[in-house]
Design a protein around this motif. Sequence first.
Motif, short mmCIF file in Angstrom:
data_model
loop_
_atom_site.label_atom_id
_atom_site.label_comp_id
_atom_site.label_asym_id
_atom_site.label_seq_id
_atom_site.Cartn_x
_atom_site.Cartn_y
_atom_site.Cartn_z
N LEU A 274 0.83 -1.21 0.00
CA LEU A 274 0.00 0.00 0.00
C LEU A 274 0.86 1.26 0.00
O LEU A 274 0.51 2.28 -0.61
N ALA A 275 2.00 1.18 0.68
CA ALA A 275 2.88 2.35 0.74
C ALA A 275 3.49 2.68 -0.61
O ALA A 275 4.00 3.80 -0.81
N LEU A 276 3.47 1.73 -1.57
CA LEU A 276 3.99 2.03 -2.90
C LEU A 276 3.22 3.15 -3.59
O LEU A 276 3.74 3.79 -4.51
N ALA A 277 1.98 3.37 -3.15
CA ALA A 277 1.18 4.45 -3.75
C ALA A 277 1.80 5.82 -3.51
O ALA A 277 1.52 6.78 -4.26
N HIS B 298 5.77 8.42 -9.63
CA HIS B 298 5.88 7.77 -10.94
C HIS B 298 5.78 6.24 -10.85
O HIS B 298 6.31 5.53 -11.72
N MET B 299 5.11 5.76 -9.83
CA MET B 299 4.89 4.32 -9.71
C MET B 299 3.67 3.94 -10.55
O MET B 299 2.58 4.47 -10.35
N HIS B 300 3.85 3.02 -11.49
CA HIS B 300 2.76 2.66 -12.39
C HIS B 300 1.71 1.82 -11.67
O HIS B 300 2.02 1.08 -10.73
N ASP B 301 0.48 1.94 -12.14
CA ASP B 301 -0.61 1.21 -11.51
C ASP B 301 -0.45 -0.30 -11.66
O ASP B 301 -0.88 -1.07 -10.79
N GLU B 302 0.16 -0.77 -12.77
CA GLU B 302 0.37 -2.22 -12.93
C GLU B 302 1.26 -2.78 -11.83
O GLU B 302 1.03 -3.89 -11.32
N VAL B 303 2.27 -2.02 -11.46
CA VAL B 303 3.18 -2.47 -10.40
C VAL B 303 2.44 -2.54 -9.07
O VAL B 303 2.59 -3.51 -8.30
N VAL B 304 1.62 -1.55 -8.78
CA VAL B 304 0.87 -1.53 -7.53
C VAL B 304 -0.11 -2.70 -7.48
O VAL B 304 -0.24 -3.39 -6.46
N ARG B 305 -0.83 -2.95 -8.57
CA ARG B 305 -1.78 -4.06 -8.61
C ARG B 305 -1.08 -5.40 -8.38
O ARG B 305 -1.55 -6.24 -7.61
N TYR C 42 -3.28 6.28 -9.62
CA TYR C 42 -4.59 6.54 -10.19
C TYR C 42 -4.92 8.03 -10.17
O TYR C 42 -5.78 8.48 -10.92
N VAL C 43 -4.22 8.78 -9.33
CA VAL C 43 -4.34 10.24 -9.35
C VAL C 43 -3.28 10.83 -10.27
O VAL C 43 -3.56 11.71 -11.10
N GLU C 44 -2.06 10.33 -10.14
CA GLU C 44 -0.95 10.89 -10.91
C GLU C 44 -1.14 10.74 -12.41
O GLU C 44 -0.82 11.65 -13.19
N TYR C 45 -1.65 9.59 -12.83
CA TYR C 45 -1.83 9.35 -14.27
C TYR C 45 -3.26 9.62 -14.75
O TYR C 45 -3.59 9.35 -15.91
#
Length: 589
Positions: A231-234, A238-245, A286-289
Amino acid sequence: MKDSRSADLRIANPLIPADAGRNSNAIPPLASSGAGMLGCAGLSLLLGLSYGFASSAGLNTDPDTSLSALAWPAPAIGVALLWRRRPREWPVYLLAAAVALALVGPAVGQRPTAIDAALAAIGLAEVALGAWLGRRWVAPDGQLDSSGRLLLFTLLLPVALSMLHSVLMSAVLRWGGDAEWIEPWRRIYVANALAMLTLVPALLTLGSPGVRAVFHDRGNWLPIVCALACLALAFVPHMHDEVVRTALTLPLCWAAVRSGMLLVAQLNAAISVGMIALTLGGHGPYVEYGYGLWTLQVDLIGIAVLSLMLAVTIGERHRLTLRLEQGRRFESLGFLAGGIAHDFNNVLGTIRACAEIASDRMPAGSPGRAEIAQLERETERGIDMTQQILLAARQGDPARGCVDLGDLVDEVMQMAAPLCPAHVRIARAPGAGGAPLLVLANRGQLVRAVQNLLRNAVQATRTRVTLTVGRQVSAGQRHGHFDVLLGDPQAADGARGWVEVADDGPGIDAAHWPHLFDPFYSTRLAQGGSGLGLAIVAGIASGHGGFVGMRTHAGRGTVFRLEVPLFDAAATQGDAALPKIHQHEGVTS
């Protein structure tokens, strides 16, 4: 102090059913439950606040998030709260929620009263309908522990009910003046579907002893810490959503393999709430992109479905492994019993015959007659022990007949009463009355099974043992949850008669559950226990096509239930092999 009865095959640790009135662990009536009143107030507040924001910006939040973030928890929380409550308690909850909606709605929005009333009615209807669908078609006890139950839950609540709710809400908002219909519909639908998939399973299992055990197990802390770290990766730029998922999916899969549904349900809810809160706070990809909250909720739905299905599938595979292992143990005992017991019976029979002949030839008053009589009694005990071993090993197909289960229980209670300690009271719970409860069983074996259950309960209880009889018309309407289960009541066909034996003792320690029905397993071996009592009950249940289950709670007692098929007069009409077995007939096995 630990209860001496011990073991089994299917081990579960979900919630104890609220509607099992005979269970000492049942949820108390709303009027006498402070926690119930607090939950009622919480539901009312959540429903009132969330639906109060349904057609307004609310708290200076963007309209795109007011519908999908602020309104999404309320229906799911309401469904989970009512699911395990008795339906007669529902009106109190729903009435309190309706009052809160009437008070909160006009205070937070500028909508006409008719719009407020329509939105409130839709919200309350979804809560009641969702709880009814869950109890009636999914699982009355709230356990989503099989693929079939999870599939029904997903189709009925996150898919069908959320769709109906979103359509009606969007229609009311359109009627209230909104120019769009599709946009509110898709936001409301996705938000409610996510809430049903994540919050309902988490809340249904939140208060169970199994969940507390999961969190007390230090081996489960690592996947929990990993989920929080993901969760902290959010917060990483510039962390992509695919990486977070992907990062969020891995600890959920780990939790599914390690602890199954209980841990996965809690982590799913925590991850969903955490990601939505971070996104509303302006953090994350999801906010950044610019993907937005709706896209996040769709992704979280996919993660939830994957992890829940994985957890349920692994749990089913584990239970199947336990069944196969238990079957192999009983099969090994069966080979041993079949090879030895019959020959040993012949030896004992010869000894008994010789003792009888010697007794007849000895003159009256001879000093040796007492020893001969003792030899005959011990021989009878040896023959009885070999019969018990054969029962525990499930050897043979017992001759069955029509047995009145109520009369049988009364007979067992009369036989047991003189042998009970003075401080123990044995009672039978009042039944529903009406026609006799006729089951298809071998009377002698059924008497032995109930005697063993009653004997164990008397040894474990503090002051009271209660026996209850009843019937179940179908497997889908069974309301009991069992911590340990031998057999599968959901797979059983036809109507069943059951007898429950409940005590108010200290309960059975979870360490004994895996061996509860194992032959020769007992914590009272030093006091003369053979360890065959519950193994015999399991063998008799299996031989009759029934099942035996146990539910317990530390400090509040234990309940054992034995189910066997009801006697079907139409199916057995003209069959001379199924006579009615009367009470005066002896106990045989």
